[in-house]
Design a protein around this motif. Structure first.
Motif, PDB file in Angstrom:
ATOM      1  N   GLY A   1      12.945  13.270  10.677  1.00 62.36           N
ATOM      2  CA  GLY A   1      13.794  14.059   9.798  1.00 62.36           C
ATOM      3  C   GLY A   1      13.128  14.633   8.571  1.00 62.36           C
ATOM      4  N   VAL A   2      11.948  14.134   8.212  1.00 64.30           N
ATOM      5  CA  VAL A   2      11.250  14.608   7.017  1.00 64.30           C
ATOM      6  C   VAL A   2       9.929  15.231   7.443  1.00 64.30           C
ATOM      7  CG1 VAL A   2      10.123  13.894   4.876  1.00 64.30           C
ATOM      8  CG2 VAL A   2      12.308  12.889   5.523  1.00 64.30           C
ATOM      9  N   GLN A   3       9.670  16.425   6.915  1.00 62.80           N
ATOM     10  CA  GLN A   3       8.400  17.098   7.171  1.00 62.80           C
ATOM     11  C   GLN A   3       7.706  17.368   5.848  1.00 62.80           C
ATOM     12  OE1 GLN A   3       8.342  20.422  10.051  1.00 62.80           O
ATOM     13  NE2 GLN A   3      10.568  20.116  10.128  1.00 62.80           N
ATOM     14  N   ALA A   4       6.381  17.423   5.898  1.00 63.00           N
ATOM     15  CA  ALA A   4       5.602  17.756   4.708  1.00 63.00           C
ATOM     16  C   ALA A   4       4.328  18.468   5.124  1.00 63.00           C
ATOM     17  CB  ALA A   4       5.249  16.482   3.926  1.00 63.00           C
ATOM     18  N   MET A   5       3.802  19.229   4.183  1.00 59.78           N
ATOM     19  CA  MET A   5       2.471  19.805   4.325  1.00 59.78           C
ATOM     20  C   MET A   5       1.571  19.028   3.370  1.00 59.78           C
ATOM     21  SD  MET A   5       2.848  22.072   6.617  1.00 59.78           S
ATOM     22  CE  MET A   5       1.463  23.182   6.663  1.00 59.78           C
ATOM     23  N   VAL A   6       0.458  18.554   3.890  1.00 52.81           N
ATOM     24  CA  VAL A   6      -0.475  17.771   3.093  1.00 52.81           C
ATOM     25  C   VAL A   6      -1.791  18.528   3.039  1.00 52.81           C
ATOM     26  CG1 VAL A   6      -1.679  15.569   2.862  1.00 52.81           C
ATOM     27  CG2 VAL A   6       0.623  15.628   3.875  1.00 52.81           C
ATOM     28  N   SER A   7      -2.216  18.868   1.833  1.00 53.59           N
ATOM     29  CA  SER A   7      -3.525  19.499   1.678  1.00 53.59           C
ATOM     30  C   SER A   7      -4.522  18.405   1.317  1.00 53.59           C
ATOM     31  CB  SER A   7      -3.487  20.586   0.605  1.00 53.59           C
ATOM     32  OG  SER A   7      -3.014  20.055  -0.616  1.00 53.59           O
ATOM     33  N   ALA A   8      -5.688  18.454   1.935  1.00 58.67           N
ATOM     34  CA  ALA A   8      -6.674  17.390   1.726  1.00 58.67           C
ATOM     35  C   ALA A   8      -8.064  17.974   1.513  1.00 58.67           C
ATOM     36  CB  ALA A   8      -6.690  16.451   2.937  1.00 58.67           C
ATOM     37  N   GLN A   9      -8.824  17.264   0.684  1.00 58.01           N
ATOM     38  CA  GLN A   9     -10.224  17.599   0.473  1.00 58.01           C
ATOM     39  C   GLN A   9     -11.059  16.439   1.005  1.00 58.01           C
ATOM     40  OE1 GLN A   9      -8.395  17.057  -2.730  1.00 58.01           O
ATOM     41  NE2 GLN A   9      -7.328  18.932  -2.220  1.00 58.01           N
TER      42      GLN A   9
ATOM     43  N   PHE B   1      -8.321  21.044   4.330  1.00 62.09           N
ATOM     44  CA  PHE B   1      -7.378  20.886   5.439  1.00 62.09           C
ATOM     45  C   PHE B   1      -5.959  21.056   4.948  1.00 62.09           C
ATOM     46  CE2 PHE B   1     -11.048  18.497   6.792  1.00 62.09           C
ATOM     47  CZ  PHE B   1     -11.158  18.824   8.129  1.00 62.09           C
ATOM     48  N   LEU B   2      -5.131  21.546   5.839  1.00 72.25           N
ATOM     49  CA  LEU B   2      -3.685  21.559   5.642  1.00 72.25           C
ATOM     50  C   LEU B   2      -3.113  20.849   6.857  1.00 72.25           C
ATOM     51  CD1 LEU B   2      -1.481  22.532   3.739  1.00 72.25           C
ATOM     52  CD2 LEU B   2      -1.383  24.637   5.045  1.00 72.25           C
ATOM     53  N   ILE B   3      -2.354  19.793   6.619  1.00 68.12           N
ATOM     54  CA  ILE B   3      -1.869  18.935   7.698  1.00 68.12           C
ATOM     55  C   ILE B   3      -0.351  18.940   7.673  1.00 68.12           C
ATOM     56  CG2 ILE B   3      -1.974  16.623   8.700  1.00 68.12           C
ATOM     57  CD1 ILE B   3      -4.479  16.248   6.733  1.00 68.12           C
ATOM     58  N   HIS B   4       0.262  19.343   8.779  1.00 67.35           N
ATOM     59  CA  HIS B   4       1.724  19.354   8.916  1.00 67.35           C
ATOM     60  C   HIS B   4       2.130  18.022   9.528  1.00 67.35           C
ATOM     61  CE1 HIS B   4       5.456  21.544  10.777  1.00 67.35           C
ATOM     62  NE2 HIS B   4       5.798  20.668   9.853  1.00 67.35           N
ATOM     63  N   VAL B   5       2.917  17.248   8.782  1.00 69.71           N
ATOM     64  CA  VAL B   5       3.319  15.921   9.241  1.00 69.71           C
ATOM     65  C   VAL B   5       4.835  15.797   9.265  1.00 69.71           C
ATOM     66  CG1 VAL B   5       1.204  14.839   8.378  1.00 69.71           C
ATOM     67  CG2 VAL B   5       3.242  14.855   6.949  1.00 69.71           C
ATOM     68  N   SER B   6       5.307  14.844  10.054  1.00 66.97           N
ATOM     69  CA  SER B   6       6.731  14.520  10.055  1.00 66.97           C
ATOM     70  C   SER B   6       6.883  13.013  10.157  1.00 66.97           C
ATOM     71  CB  SER B   6       7.461  15.218  11.208  1.00 66.97           C
ATOM     72  OG  SER B   6       6.998  14.733  12.442  1.00 66.97           O
ATOM     73  N   ALA B   7       7.969  12.514   9.565  1.00 70.24           N
ATOM     74  CA  ALA B   7       8.235  11.078   9.562  1.00 70.24           C
ATOM     75  C   ALA B   7       9.747  10.858   9.584  1.00 70.24           C
ATOM     76  CB  ALA B   7       7.624  10.429   8.319  1.00 70.24           C
ATOM     77  N   GLN B   8      10.126   9.598   9.771  1.00 72.22           N
ATOM     78  CA  GLN B   8      11.538   9.247   9.849  1.00 72.22           C
ATOM     79  C   GLN B   8      12.265   9.568   8.552  1.00 72.22           C
ATOM     80  OE1 GLN B   8       8.888   7.401  10.712  1.00 72.22           O
ATOM     81  NE2 GLN B   8       9.452   5.718  12.069  1.00 72.22           N
ATOM     82  N   ASP B   9      11.643   9.245   7.435  1.00 72.75           N
ATOM     83  CA  ASP B   9      12.278   9.422   6.123  1.00 72.75           C
ATOM     84  C   ASP B   9      11.186   9.437   5.059  1.00 72.75           C
ATOM     85  OD1 ASP B   9      11.558   6.670   5.703  1.00 72.75           O
ATOM     86  OD2 ASP B   9      13.469   6.055   6.600  1.00 72.75           O
TER      87      ASP B   9
END
Length: 156
Positions: free
Chosen positions: A62-70, A104-112
């Motif tokens: 139900g929760v998505q985020a974009m994570v930028s990483a170095q 990097f840009l990482i598209h992630v999803s999690a339960q909450d």
């Protein structure tokens, strides 16, 4: 790619489960022609696969985020290893190698939110090559699932 190829692709994007005969009728060619053109589009890598569009919330994501990483050190080995290993994590939907201040840009999803936080703190931040990351929660996501060819550019 010509107009017939584009028309076949438009039909597959609208409904990849329709029959070859239906697509042929809609684009105005014989089924054998449509089948051969579709085969050639697959062989050329234009059509890379057929996928179901799944509601992430139905998969308890139900929760998505974009994570930028170095990452450091910046080398092909570090980039390739990081990209390939992060792509295998169950929370990760997509990994983009990018230019700019982030690598990097990482598209992630999690339960909450709690599970997202645990993923970021317990899994992502523990990787030795990461020197920093930022996350942005996604409120709404709209994807263009039917991209059309763009006009060719004329050099000069």
């Amino acid at each position: 790619m010509d107009e017939l190829d584009s028309a076949i692709i438009r039909e597959l994007q609208a409904d990849a489960r329709q029959t070859n005969r239906d697509i042929a009728r809609k684009v105005g060619v014989a089924p054998s022609t449509c089948l051969e053109r579709t085969r050639l589009l697959r062989e050329r890598g234009v059509i890379r696969g057929y996928h179901a569009d799944i509601d992430l919330a139905a998969l308890n994501r139900g929760v998505q985020a974009m994570v930028s990483a170095q990452v450091r050190p910046l080398s092909r080995t570090v980039i390739d290893t990081f990209k390939n290993s992060v792509a295998q994590l169950p929370e990760v939907l997509s990994v983009f190698v990018i230019a700019g201040s982030d690598d990097f840009l990482i598209h992630v999803s999690a339960q909450d939110i709690d599970h997202l936080h645990a993923f970021l703190v317990d899994r992502l931040s523990q990787r030795k090559e990461i020197v920093g990351f930022r996350s942005s929660i996604i409120f709404h996501h709209i994807a263009n699932t039917k991209p059309a060819p763009l006009p060719a550019t004329n050099p000069g």
